[in-house]
Every structure is written in C-alpha cells, then in structure tokens.
Write an enzyme that holds these catalytic residues in place. Structure first.
Site, PDB file in Angstrom:
ATOM      1  CE  LYS A 211      47.000  33.526  39.828  1.00 40.81           C
ATOM      2  NZ  LYS A 211      47.929  32.594  39.194  1.00 40.81           N
ATOM      3  N   GLY A 308      55.478  35.121  35.469  1.00 39.74           N
ATOM      4  CA  GLY A 308      56.798  35.565  35.023  1.00 39.74           C
ATOM      5  C   GLY A 308      56.959  37.067  35.145  1.00 39.74           C
TER       6      GLY A 308
HETATM    7  P1  NAP Z   1      59.421  37.211  45.036  1.00 38.76           P
HETATM    8  O1  NAP Z   1      60.250  36.972  43.835  1.00 38.76           O
HETATM    9  O2  NAP Z   1      59.524  36.272  46.180  1.00 38.76           O
HETATM   10  O3  NAP Z   1      59.728  38.699  45.538  1.00 38.76           O
HETATM   11  C1  NAP Z   1      59.212  39.203  46.739  1.00 38.76           C
HETATM   12  C2  NAP Z   1      59.917  40.521  47.058  1.00 38.76           C
HETATM   13  O4  NAP Z   1      59.284  41.115  48.168  1.00 38.76           O
HETATM   14  C3  NAP Z   1      61.382  40.346  47.428  1.00 38.76           C
HETATM   15  O5  NAP Z   1      62.121  41.383  46.857  1.00 38.76           O
HETATM   16  C4  NAP Z   1      61.405  40.462  48.958  1.00 38.76           C
HETATM   17  O6  NAP Z   1      62.561  41.064  49.463  1.00 38.76           O
HETATM   18  C5  NAP Z   1      60.243  41.412  49.196  1.00 38.76           C
HETATM   19  N1  NAP Z   1      59.575  41.143  50.473  1.00 38.76           N
HETATM   20  C6  NAP Z   1      58.856  40.042  50.817  1.00 38.76           C
HETATM   21  N2  NAP Z   1      58.362  40.178  52.054  1.00 38.76           N
HETATM   22  C7  NAP Z   1      58.788  41.379  52.511  1.00 38.76           C
HETATM   23  C8  NAP Z   1      58.614  42.091  53.718  1.00 38.76           C
HETATM   24  N3  NAP Z   1      57.907  41.583  54.725  1.00 38.76           N
HETATM   25  N4  NAP Z   1      59.185  43.312  53.832  1.00 38.76           N
HETATM   26  C9  NAP Z   1      59.898  43.832  52.820  1.00 38.76           C
HETATM   27  N5  NAP Z   1      60.097  43.222  51.630  1.00 38.76           N
HETATM   28  C10 NAP Z   1      59.553  42.000  51.498  1.00 38.76           C
HETATM   29  O7  NAP Z   1      57.870  37.259  44.652  1.00 38.76           O
HETATM   30  P2  NAP Z   1      57.234  37.540  43.223  1.00 38.76           P
HETATM   31  O8  NAP Z   1      57.203  36.289  42.442  1.00 38.76           O
HETATM   32  O9  NAP Z   1      57.802  38.756  42.619  1.00 38.76           O
HETATM   33  O10 NAP Z   1      55.702  37.807  43.642  1.00 38.76           O
HETATM   34  C11 NAP Z   1      55.317  39.004  44.246  1.00 38.76           C
HETATM   35  C12 NAP Z   1      53.811  39.084  44.312  1.00 38.76           C
HETATM   36  O11 NAP Z   1      53.277  39.014  42.990  1.00 38.76           O
HETATM   37  C13 NAP Z   1      53.153  37.928  45.080  1.00 38.76           C
HETATM   38  O12 NAP Z   1      51.984  38.412  45.687  1.00 38.76           O
HETATM   39  C14 NAP Z   1      52.771  36.954  43.974  1.00 38.76           C
HETATM   40  O13 NAP Z   1      51.674  36.134  44.315  1.00 38.76           O
HETATM   41  C15 NAP Z   1      52.382  37.919  42.886  1.00 38.76           C
HETATM   42  N6  NAP Z   1      52.477  37.407  41.505  1.00 38.76           N
HETATM   43  C16 NAP Z   1      53.608  36.784  41.093  1.00 38.76           C
HETATM   44  C17 NAP Z   1      53.704  36.375  39.780  1.00 38.76           C
HETATM   45  C18 NAP Z   1      54.910  35.663  39.240  1.00 38.76           C
HETATM   46  O14 NAP Z   1      54.888  35.259  38.087  1.00 38.76           O
HETATM   47  N7  NAP Z   1      55.992  35.520  40.013  1.00 38.76           N
HETATM   48  C19 NAP Z   1      52.642  36.613  38.903  1.00 38.76           C
HETATM   49  C20 NAP Z   1      51.491  37.264  39.373  1.00 38.76           C
HETATM   50  C21 NAP Z   1      51.430  37.669  40.680  1.00 38.76           C
HETATM   51  P3  NAP Z   1      64.013  40.380  49.369  1.00 38.76           P
HETATM   52  O15 NAP Z   1      64.283  40.260  47.882  1.00 38.76           O
HETATM   53  O16 NAP Z   1      64.924  41.304  50.042  1.00 38.76           O
HETATM   54  O17 NAP Z   1      63.862  39.036  50.019  1.00 38.76           O
HETATM   55  N1  HSE Z   2      52.471  31.338  40.825  1.00 36.00           N
HETATM   56  C1  HSE Z   2      51.543  31.937  39.935  1.00 36.00           C
HETATM   57  C2  HSE Z   2      51.315  31.017  38.760  1.00 36.00           C
HETATM   58  C3  HSE Z   2      52.057  33.256  39.449  1.00 36.00           C
HETATM   59  O1  HSE Z   2      52.104  30.091  38.572  1.00 36.00           O
HETATM   60  O2  HSE Z   2      50.342  31.192  38.036  1.00 36.00           O
HETATM   61  C4  HSE Z   2      51.054  34.015  38.620  1.00 36.00           C
HETATM   62  O3  HSE Z   2      49.984  34.439  39.397  1.00 36.00           O
END
Ligand code: NAP
Ligand code: HSE
Length: 433
Positions: A211, A308
C-alpha cells in the site's frame, strides 16, 4: 428524468470472496442511490470464481453468469468494466492486461499486484486511454487514493504516515486491550475477513508495504521497487513490550511512512512506538488512518475501516461510478508521464528517529554502565533507562528510550551489546515515531 431506456453499466466481476460478495451486497443495498448519482444502474453481468460449488455469502440473480472461464469477462462486448477482486499476481495480471487490451476499464483492490507490476499495467492503461482505478487497494473505505490523486494535487507532499494494515492493527489492539495471544487475534481477524488469503503478508508487513508503494506513486509520481523498501512486521511484538511501551506512554503500531528529504524519499514499514498524544496511537481494531502533510494544505488525517467486505466494497463502488461517468478522462496515477521514474531513496541506515531498546541482562553490577558506554561511543543519547520487573533466573529487563539517532548508530550499539556475555540474545529494538 426517465432513465428506463438507459442501459446499465455492466460489470464483469472476478472474485466472489470477502470483497466480491461485499460489492454485490453494496450494489444491491444502495442501488437507488447509485442510480440517482449516475443516471444509470450498475449490474453485475458475469462472475468469475475458482470453485462453482462453493457456498456464497450473497445470492446472485438468475441473469448473472457464474463461470470459471476468465475469458468470459473480457470477450463479452456488453461488459463495460472488469472488477478484479480475486487477489494474487499472475492470474490477476493476465486478466487485467486482457481486459485493457479488450478496451475495458478496470477496477482492482489488488495492492500486491499494483506494487509489483503496477508500472506495466499503468503503462498499458495509458496507451489504451483506459481507466485502471484502485481506491480499495489502500486502507479499505478510507478515500486516500482519490485524496492524493485529486484533492491534494496542488501540493508537494512532505510526508505520509499511516496505519495501513487492518489485520496487524486488529492483532496489536487485541493483544494490548484484551490480552489476546497473537495467534488467537490473527485467527479472529481471518474469521472477520480482514486478512489476506496469505496472512503472512499482513503480519510480516508486506501488505502495508504494497500500500505504501501505491501511495508513494500517487504522492510523488515515481515507482518504488518493493525490494528497496525496508519492511518489518509485527511478529516480533510481544505482550511484554506492549506493556513496557504503555508504561512509557506509547502504543506499538505497524506504521508505513514516507518523508520527502530534499527530493529523496525516506520510507519504510516498521512496528513503531507512537506516543499516546498522537491521533495514530488511538486507532483501534481493523481501522486504518493516514496522515498526509502537504506543503500548502498542512497536515490532514483520514481515518476509517481499513478492511472487511462492505467497507472495501464502498471504495470499489466509488471507482465504478467514477469510471462510468460520461466524458471522464481516466486519471490513473495522477501524473501524465508514463512510465514514471524510479524513486530515489535515502539509505535506511540514515533514517533518524528516537529508539526503544529492550535488553534482557544478568542482574549484576556494571551492565548498565557497559551499555551506556557503547551508546555514548556511537553518539546515541539516552532519554530514559529503566530496569523493569523482578529478576527471573538471574536476568532482568532494561529498557532504553533514546533521543533521535540514525539507525546505523543503533545497529552499531546492537553489534557491541550482542557480543556482551551478560546480555541475552534477542534484544528488542523498535523505532519511535
Ligand atoms: P478472498 O475472500 O480470498 O476471495 C477471492 C475470490 O477470488 C474467491 O471468490 C476466489 O474464488 C476467486 N479467485 C481467486 N483466484 C482465482 C482465480 N485464479 N481464478 C478465478 N477466481 C479466483 O479475497 P478477498 O479478501 O475478497 O480479497 C480480494 C482482493 O481484494 C485481494 O487482492 C485483496 O488483497 C484485496 N483486498 C481485500 C480486503 C479485505 O478486507 N479482505 C480489503 C482491501 C483489499 P473461489 O471463491 O471459488 O475460491
Ligand atoms: N489484509 C488487509 C488488511 C485488507 O488487513 O488491511 C485490507 O487491505
């Protein structure tokens, strides 16, 4: 105005995990407001996942195609914007590059990708005249990307200091306030959807580093390769040091920071002692905060939910609306030159801060004097030195707070003291903000 004939903005969504599900939920929950603002509705047309059989947190309408074929998002002429919320590097890079080559705007929350391969993707987006937007990649709901790109565009940014990782802040807050063990706090952060799919990125400081690299690009118009950024995580933080720091009036926080030093940047991610009088010390749980100091604006502080489902989706929706607005010229990095030059860094040894050093020493005469002598020889001035607790197996803790000193001087002290037979290995050192 009658919008009945206006086609919706059609989204190809890659990923239906925490953030992808949050996006579907926000688009549904706030559909009327979104349409009122845009003059069109926003509809998810196709969703890419890995596992079609997995139970989902949201229900999709029968009109939505759910697929494991990434090409379905980029070859469909009806899809206006590809939203990448799957994480990871290679598959996400391939999808985004294909989407841009197919003439589609892209929204992503993938800071790891933008830190590692952002320059290639921004160059491609610029060549195609397309938007590659990423508000959700930094600090969740906190609008720091747009703030740096647009709201503070008239400034030279003097410094950015942030709590940029919700998981790490959640763990440190839980250890400090509830006495939760590290592993339990991490498990809870994972359960709440804050952590990365690979949580070592959160606890070893790399997510905050990703970030910070994105924010440096926006603030200074340059690319900082990840391997040049000093990064330390929170796995070294113990309940004992949290307690000692509190007794001195500090909280321990994972801080990402960059300062402009006459055109060179001093940047790093470290667990740091933050004095309780600073706003950053009171940022709790999965909240993030970013303090930006512009040379015209003065200091500005943004604070909000850093991770989240819904908070992150809030930022994704903002990007979709920005890209969908008619007549918009994409403003991806905020700078016109592409590719951007590489950042020039101040050597991390030259970083000057106060320091906290916790030695575990034999409880005997002359120990304090030997450590103080080494500090004196390396020009490190002591602000406070306190013996903590009762002897255990003949050892006690001695904690020093120093005045400002370059990191190279502290390294020299640690090299000296590491060779002293009455000091246990594993001396703890944190910088002080
Ligand atoms: P997550 O819960 O692990 O979800 C990832 C999703 O992507 C799942 O639905 C997965 O499919 C799908 N996926 C992963 N690899 C794939 C591939 N090669 N082909 C097709 N589908 C694929 O992740 P997340 O927490 O939502 O995070 C997603 C992104 O947002 C990441 O880049 C993360 O750094 C970013 N982010 C997350 C947060 C947070 O609070 N979680 C905040 C800011 C940014 P399946 O469900 O079928 O396995
Ligand atoms: N894993 C990241 C965090 C998600 O905890 O801040 C938000 O970018």
């Amino acid at each position: 105005m009658n919008n009945a004939a206006v086609a919706p903005v059609r989204i190809g969504l890659a990923g239906l995990g925490t953030v992808g599900s949050g996006l579907v939920a926000v688009l549904e929950k706030n559909a009327d407001w979104i349409e009122a603002r845009l003059g069109r509705s926003v509809a998810v047309k196709t969703v890419l996942v890995r596992d079609l059989a997995k139970p989902r947190a949201v229900t999709l309408g029968p009109e939505v195609l759910v697929t494991t074929d990434a090409d379905a998002l980029v070859t469909d002429p009806d899809i206006d914007i590809v939203v990448e919320l799957m994480g990871g590097i290679d598959a996400a890079f391939g999808l985004i590059a294909k989407a841009l080559n197919a003439g589609k705007h892209v929204v992503t929350a993938n800071k790891a990708l933008l830190a590692k391969r952002g320059p290639e993707l921004f160059a491609l987006a610029a060549e195609k005249g397309l938007g590659l937007y990423y508000e959700a990649s930094c600090a969740g709901a906190v609008p720091i990307v747009e703030t740096l790109r647009s709201s503070l565009a008239g400034n030279r940014v003097q410094s950015i200091i942030g709590i940029l990782n919700g998981t790490a802040n959640y763990i440190l807050s839980s250890m400090s306030e509830k006495g939760l063990p590290f592993a339990d706090a991490l498990a809870k952060a994972q359960e709440l959807g804050y952590a990365e799919a690979d949580p070592t990125l959160d606890i070893q400081g790399f997510d905050a580093a990703h970030k910070l690299i994105v924010l440096i690009r926006l603030a200074y118009g340059c690319n900082l390769p990840l391997e040049k950024l000093p990064v330390e995580g929170i796995t070294v933080v113990t309940p004992e040091d949290i307690r000692f720091a509190r007794e001195f009036g500090y909280a321990i926080k994972l801080i990402g920071q960059v300062r402009d030093c006459d055109g060179k940047l001093a940047a790093g991610v470290w667990p740091m002692l933050v004095h309780e009088d600073f706003l950053l010390a009171s940022v709790r749980g999965a909240f993030n905060a970013v303090r930006v100091e512009g040379n015209a604006s003065g200091p500005i502080m943004l604070h909000g939910k850093g991770a989240g489902d819904l908070p992150t989706a809030s930022a994704v929706v903002a990007d979709i609306l920005a890209l969908a607005r008619d007549g918009m010229i994409p403003n991806n990095t905020g700078f016109r030159t592409e590719p951007l030059p590489e950042a020039e860094l101040v050597a991390s040894d030259d970083f000057v801060t106060p320091h906290y050093i916790h030695f575990t020493v034999k409880d005997q005469a002359g120990v304090m004097a030997a450590i103080s002598k080494s500090m004196g020889e390396h020009g490190v001035s002591i602000r406070q030195a306190v013996q903590k607790g009762e002897p255990e197996d003949g050892y006690v803790s001695i904690v020093f707070l120093t005045h400002e000193a370059p990191n190279r001087a502290i390294d020299a002290v640690l090299a000296d003291t590491g060779a002293m037979p009455f000091i246990k290995p594993g001396t703890v050192h944190f910088r002080v903000l």
